[in-house]
Design an enzyme around this catalytic site. Structure first.
Site, PDB file in Angstrom:
ATOM      1  N   ASP A  21       0.831  -1.215   0.000  1.00  0.00           N
ATOM      2  CA  ASP A  21       0.000   0.000   0.000  1.00  0.00           C
ATOM      3  C   ASP A  21       0.864   1.263   0.000  1.00  0.00           C
ATOM      4  O   ASP A  21       1.990   1.257   0.498  1.00  0.00           O
ATOM      5  CB  ASP A  21      -0.924  -0.036   1.229  1.00  0.00           C
ATOM      6  CG  ASP A  21      -2.090   0.923   1.102  1.00  0.00           C
ATOM      7  OD1 ASP A  21      -2.369   1.401  -0.021  1.00  0.00           O
ATOM      8  OD2 ASP A  21      -2.726   1.211   2.139  1.00  0.00           O
ATOM      9  N   ASN A  69     -11.023  -2.565  -5.391  1.00  0.00           N
ATOM     10  CA  ASN A  69     -10.242  -1.657  -6.239  1.00  0.00           C
ATOM     11  C   ASN A  69     -10.918  -1.373  -7.588  1.00  0.00           C
ATOM     12  O   ASN A  69     -10.568  -0.421  -8.272  1.00  0.00           O
ATOM     13  CB  ASN A  69      -8.817  -2.186  -6.462  1.00  0.00           C
ATOM     14  CG  ASN A  69      -7.925  -2.064  -5.239  1.00  0.00           C
ATOM     15  OD1 ASN A  69      -7.057  -2.900  -4.992  1.00  0.00           O
ATOM     16  ND2 ASN A  69      -8.123  -1.018  -4.436  1.00  0.00           N
TER      17      ASN A  69
END
Ligand code: IPE
Ligand code: IPE
Ligand code: MG
Length: 246
Positions: A21, A69
């Site tokens: 991330d 996502n």
């Protein structure tokens, strides 16, 4: 600090899972579009994969694209999937050189054709490699995994192949996307966020969690070594008391 020399080989986790991330924030820091961050995350993938294999870790799972996502701007989704295909075709030889087998977990059927094809090609080419298994979590979510397992269990029961009384944890695990992969003992998340974002919910039940503020594109071998050292300093009690472990 030389963290690598502090690692105890006998106490290595067998399976490390990573939530990669912070690409977007890394790009922002460099006054660039988000995709620039994703592109620069590839080096961290290569370094981490190499370091893990060199250490003797047997399974490395990288969370590359979550079910959620898809909700990002279309341009970013396209760029991410494109980057994935590009990286897969470029890096297959690195996997071959390092004797690393590629595999994937997630709802692969829902990926665009060219993405799925590149992925299956990589999996096919590397299938005989034995040093480490690199698991890409793609269009993956932990809840999806549990639900698809439940659906397939229900189907087996309906077809008369399975008695509901037979279903125990061991059996349930055989229906998860990770059926051939041991549960991760250790999970790392970069970028400072302290959540699991629908990653391996069932499989992480007893994993040690490690959070670092390093953004994914900056993550290097040394960061992995440092994380492993921290893991080895933890006491994993599994419900018992310290004295029982000695
Ligand atoms: C991780 O970086 C990459 C993926 C989720 C595919 P992000 O894109 O989430 O970066 P931040 O969290 O916005 O910084
Ligand atoms: C988790 O990161 C998914 C991947 C790394 C592929 P996100 O950046 O998507 O997670 P949230 O939105 O911060 O929870
Ligand atoms: Mg993020």
């Amino acid at each position: 600090m030389d963290y690598k020399s502090l690692i105890i080989p006998e106490k290595l986790p067998q399976h490390v899972a990573i939530i990669m991330d912070g690409n977007g924030r890394w790009a922002k820091q460099h006054s660039k579009p988000r995709v620039f961050g994703h592109r620069n995350g590839v080096k961290a993938v290569r370094e981490t994969t190499e370091a893990a294999a060199e250490l003797g870790i047997k399974y490395l799972t990288l969370y590359a694209f979550s079910t959620e996502n898809w909700n990002r701007p279309q341009l970013e989704v396209n760029a991410l999937l494109h980057l994935l295909v590009e990286t897969l075709s470029k890096e297959i030889h690195t996997l071959m050189e390092n004797n690393i087998r590629l595999t994937a977990i997630g709802d692969l059927a829902a990926l665009p054709d060219h993405t799925r094809r590149a992925l299956l090609e990589g999996i096919e080419k590397t299938k005989a490699n034995t040093r480490m298994t690199l698991v890409l979590a793609l269009n993956y979510s932990g809840r999806w995994d549990i639900v698809q397992a439940a659906r397939n269990i229900a189907r087996s029961v309906q077809e008369g192949k399975l008695d509901p009384d037979q279903i125990d944890e061991k059996h349930f695990q055989e229906y998860l996307a990770t059926r051939e992969i041991p549960d991760p003992e250790f999970m790392i998340r970069t970028s400072g966020e302290q959540r699991t974002s629908n990653f391996l919910c069932y499989q992480l039940a007893y994993a040690e969690l490690y959070f670092t503020t390093v953004l994914w594109p900056d993550f290097r071998k040394e960061h992995l070594y440092q994380a492993i050292v921290a893991y080895q300093q933890r006491e994993r009690r599994f419900g018992m008391i310290s004295e029982q472990l000695a």
